[in-house]
Enzyme design. Structure first.
Site, PDB file in Angstrom:
ATOM      1  N   CYS A   1       0.892  -1.193  -0.127  1.00  0.00           N
ATOM      2  CA  CYS A   1       0.049  -0.012  -0.167  1.00  0.00           C
ATOM      3  C   CYS A   1       0.870   1.188  -0.010  1.00  0.00           C
ATOM      4  CB  CYS A   1      -0.989   0.045   1.329  1.00  0.00           C
ATOM      5  SG  CYS A   1      -1.734   1.571   1.417  1.00  0.00           S
TER       6      CYS A   1
ATOM      7  N   ASN B   1       1.137  -8.781  -1.043  1.00  0.00           N
ATOM      8  CA  ASN B   1       0.072  -9.856  -0.515  1.00  0.00           C
ATOM      9  C   ASN B   1       0.256 -10.924  -0.359  1.00  0.00           C
ATOM     10  OD1 ASN B   1      -1.472  -7.333  -1.985  1.00  0.00           O
ATOM     11  ND2 ASN B   1      -2.961  -8.140  -0.528  1.00  0.00           N
TER      12      ASN B   1
HETATM   13  P1  HMG Z   1      -8.667  14.779  -1.047  1.00  0.00           P
HETATM   14  O1  HMG Z   1      -7.638  15.523  -1.839  1.00  0.00           O
HETATM   15  O2  HMG Z   1      -9.219  14.738   0.190  1.00  0.00           O
HETATM   16  O3  HMG Z   1     -10.179  14.842  -2.115  1.00  0.00           O
HETATM   17  O4  HMG Z   1      -8.541  13.063  -1.617  1.00  0.00           O
HETATM   18  P2  HMG Z   1     -11.119  16.083  -2.131  1.00  0.00           P
HETATM   19  O5  HMG Z   1     -12.433  15.558  -2.116  1.00  0.00           O
HETATM   20  O6  HMG Z   1     -10.643  17.021  -1.191  1.00  0.00           O
HETATM   21  O7  HMG Z   1     -10.665  16.472  -3.767  1.00  0.00           O
HETATM   22  C1  HMG Z   1      -9.572  17.139  -4.195  1.00  0.00           C
HETATM   23  C2  HMG Z   1      -9.530  16.895  -5.673  1.00  0.00           C
HETATM   24  O8  HMG Z   1      -9.486  15.510  -5.978  1.00  0.00           O
HETATM   25  C3  HMG Z   1     -10.455  17.491  -6.469  1.00  0.00           C
HETATM   26  O9  HMG Z   1     -10.161  18.106  -7.559  1.00  0.00           O
HETATM   27  C4  HMG Z   1     -11.789  16.223  -6.682  1.00  0.00           C
HETATM   28  O10 HMG Z   1     -12.235  16.305  -7.961  1.00  0.00           O
HETATM   29  C5  HMG Z   1     -10.546  15.305  -6.938  1.00  0.00           C
HETATM   30  P3  HMG Z   1      -9.994  19.392  -8.022  1.00  0.00           P
HETATM   31  O11 HMG Z   1     -11.299  20.275  -7.635  1.00  0.00           O
HETATM   32  O12 HMG Z   1      -8.946  19.967  -6.987  1.00  0.00           O
HETATM   33  O13 HMG Z   1      -9.532  19.350  -9.225  1.00  0.00           O
HETATM   34  N1  HMG Z   1     -10.736  13.920  -6.455  1.00  0.00           N
HETATM   35  C6  HMG Z   1     -10.917  12.799  -7.380  1.00  0.00           C
HETATM   36  N2  HMG Z   1     -10.431  12.576  -8.585  1.00  0.00           N
HETATM   37  C7  HMG Z   1     -10.437  11.327  -9.139  1.00  0.00           C
HETATM   38  N3  HMG Z   1     -11.141  10.317  -8.577  1.00  0.00           N
HETATM   39  C8  HMG Z   1     -11.425  10.626  -7.218  1.00  0.00           C
HETATM   40  C9  HMG Z   1     -11.545  11.681  -6.613  1.00  0.00           C
HETATM   41  N4  HMG Z   1     -11.804  12.168  -5.517  1.00  0.00           N
HETATM   42  C10 HMG Z   1     -11.503  13.474  -5.530  1.00  0.00           C
HETATM   43  N5  HMG Z   1     -12.261   9.311  -6.672  1.00  0.00           N
HETATM   44  C11 HMG Z   1      -9.132  10.795  -1.949  1.00  0.00           C
HETATM   45  C12 HMG Z   1      -9.368  12.093  -1.189  1.00  0.00           C
HETATM   46  C13 HMG Z   1     -10.006   9.630  -1.093  1.00  0.00           C
HETATM   47  C14 HMG Z   1      -9.555  10.837  -3.378  1.00  0.00           C
HETATM   48  C15 HMG Z   1      -7.663  10.503  -1.932  1.00  0.00           C
HETATM   49  O14 HMG Z   1      -6.976  10.422  -0.780  1.00  0.00           O
HETATM   50  C16 HMG Z   1      -7.079   9.226  -2.662  1.00  0.00           C
HETATM   51  O15 HMG Z   1      -7.346   9.099  -3.821  1.00  0.00           O
HETATM   52  N6  HMG Z   1      -6.935   8.311  -1.992  1.00  0.00           N
HETATM   53  C17 HMG Z   1      -6.616   6.847  -2.518  1.00  0.00           C
HETATM   54  C18 HMG Z   1      -5.679   6.087  -1.571  1.00  0.00           C
HETATM   55  C19 HMG Z   1      -5.204   4.715  -2.174  1.00  0.00           C
HETATM   56  O16 HMG Z   1      -5.715   4.589  -3.053  1.00  0.00           O
HETATM   57  N7  HMG Z   1      -4.856   4.000  -1.541  1.00  0.00           N
HETATM   58  C20 HMG Z   1      -4.467   2.441  -1.649  1.00  0.00           C
HETATM   59  C21 HMG Z   1      -5.619   1.559  -1.707  1.00  0.00           C
HETATM   60  S1  HMG Z   1      -6.163   1.124  -0.007  1.00  0.00           S
HETATM   61  C22 HMG Z   1      -5.393  -0.313   0.307  1.00  0.00           C
HETATM   62  O17 HMG Z   1      -4.148  -0.550  -0.427  1.00  0.00           O
HETATM   63  C23 HMG Z   1      -5.645  -0.960   1.468  1.00  0.00           C
HETATM   64  C24 HMG Z   1      -6.349  -2.435   1.123  1.00  0.00           C
HETATM   65  O18 HMG Z   1      -5.443  -3.141   0.142  1.00  0.00           O
HETATM   66  C25 HMG Z   1      -6.599  -3.226   2.416  1.00  0.00           C
HETATM   67  C26 HMG Z   1      -5.573  -3.316   3.170  1.00  0.00           C
HETATM   68  O19 HMG Z   1      -4.365  -3.943   2.871  1.00  0.00           O
HETATM   69  O20 HMG Z   1      -5.662  -3.268   4.349  1.00  0.00           O
HETATM   70  C27 HMG Z   1      -7.625  -1.803   0.364  1.00  0.00           C
HETATM   71 MG    MG Z   2      -3.792  -4.358   0.861  1.00  0.00          MG
END
Ligand code: HMG
Ligand code: MG
Length: 312
Positions: A241, A250
């Site tokens: 991650c 994984n």
């Molecule tokens: P943020 O910056 O807080 O978002 O990010 P916001 O709502 O303040 O928006 C800021 C800008 O981002 C805006 O654009 C939005 O439109 C855009 P602007 O107006 O500035 O041009 N925006 C987006 N664009 C595309 N797609 C979206 C989106 N949302 C907002 N969905 C956010 C919050 C959640 C989007 C960000 O923190 C993020 O993308 N995080 C993803 C993290 C991630 O992918 N982590 C890895 C996966 S989790 C994992 O691996 C664990 C897991 O495997 C289980 C385990 O192992 O435990 C699942």
């Molecule tokens: Mg994971």
């Protein structure tokens, strides 16, 4: 060892959890070929990507193109990660029918991962899950840092239960309990599952082990003993991650299938074809795949089947 589970569902997370951490750009067509090969190997649930912010996780930026071009055979499910309403809108536009929402059992990790506290994540996900269900999508839930947090250390199992129950209340059909940074050990895993099972039936739980410290298979056995029959894994052991420092891949799907075959537990996966699927993505990576079974095949030149339980 007493295991009553005779069939296991594997949720293949290589194309999402695996690839999200890779620094080299992987061509969209390679991802499509990889997912297609994983389906050919018998995997029926394959996480195909993530509609997260492309600046945060650039490797997932082409999820819509990947999703549109993978085979949509009946019986296949391709969940895609969705962090908020914007992500859901992208999923709907792409024709996705199954999503996964994700939060954590520790505040600091959640803040770093999705920029929300745990409570904020539920305020965010309530309308997302409601809209997804109205669109007849399936919704899976993840609870990360269930066995420990990279920022806060120990995580109380009661918090894992609270977050899992809240995800189920939103309408998730299943909660995947994540050892995000691979710190869990078997007795700890059984302790956490024991607390979850006081409230949640095993059919609604999946375990998601990262193999950072080599305990993923041991933890899987511990979970099987508790009646858990759904496991997330990633072909070749890809993964990690980006917001969990030190988290590595994984549990490798090949290693899991080998273990299950050796115990006559059916997963529907063809180990030889699975190795072929891993070899579709391997040439695009800048490092060897860490899965142990896969490495043994590479060294010995051929996949080996485990001895049948009758011979052991
Ligand atoms: P943020 O910056 O807080 O978002 O990010 P916001 O709502 O303040 O928006 C800021 C800008 O981002 C805006 O654009 C939005 O439109 C855009 P602007 O107006 O500035 O041009 N925006 C987006 N664009 C595309 N797609 C979206 C989106 N949302 C907002 N969905 C956010 C919050 C959640 C989007 C960000 O923190 C993020 O993308 N995080 C993803 C993290 C991630 O992918 N982590 C890895 C996966 S989790 C994992 O691996 C664990 C897991 O495997 C289980 C385990 O192992 O435990 C699942
Ligand atoms: Mg994971």
């Amino acid at each position: 060892m007493k295991i009553s589970v005779d069939t296991v569902k594997i949720v293949e997370v290589g194309p999402r959890d695996g690839l999200q951490n890779e620094k080299v750009i992987i061509p969209t067509q390679a991802k499509i070929d990889y997912i297609t090969a994983l389906g050919d190997a018998g995997l029926r649930v394959i996480e195909a990507g993530a509609f997260v912010h492309p600046k945060w996780v650039p490797q997932m930026a082409d999820t819509a193109d990947v999703y549109r071009n993978i085979p949509k055979d009946p019986g296949m499910e391709y969940p895609v990660l969705v962090p908020n309403m914007k992500g859901l809108e992208r999923a709907i536009e792409t024709g996705v029918t199954s999503i996964a929402i994700f939060t954590a059992a520790s505040e600091t990790f959640n803040k770093r991962n999705i920029n929300m506290s745990i409570d904020e994540s539920f305020e965010n996900y309530a309308p997302v899950a409601a809209r997804a269900r109205a669109e007849e999508m399936r919704v899976r839930g993840y609870v990360s840092t269930a066995m420990g947090c990279p920022y806060e250390g120990e995580v109380p199992p009661e918090k894992v239960l609270e977050v899992s129950a809240r995800l189920l209340d939103l309408g998730c059909y299943e909660v995947s309990v994540g050892d995000t940074i691979g710190v869990g050990t078997p007795l700890q895993v059984q302790g956490v599952i024991g607390i979850l099972l006081q409230v949640i039936p095993p059919s609604k739980l999946a375990m998601h082990f990262h193999d950072t410290r080599g305990t993923a298979l041991a933890n899987t056995l511990a979970a099987l003993e508790m009646g858990i029959s759904t496991f997330d894994a990633s072909a070749g052991g890809l993964g990690g991650c980006p917001y969990a420092p030190g988290a590595s891949g994984n549990m490798a799907t090949e290693d899991l299938v080998y273990l299950l075959e050796g115990m006559a537990i059916d997963s529907g996966v063809d180990l030889k074809k699975l190795v072929e699927a891993s070899s579709v993505i391997a040439p695009y990576l800048d490092h060897p795949l860490p899965g142990r079974y896969l490495q043994a095949c590479t060294k010995s030149g051929a996949p080996v089947a485990p001895q049948s339980p009758a011979l052991q």
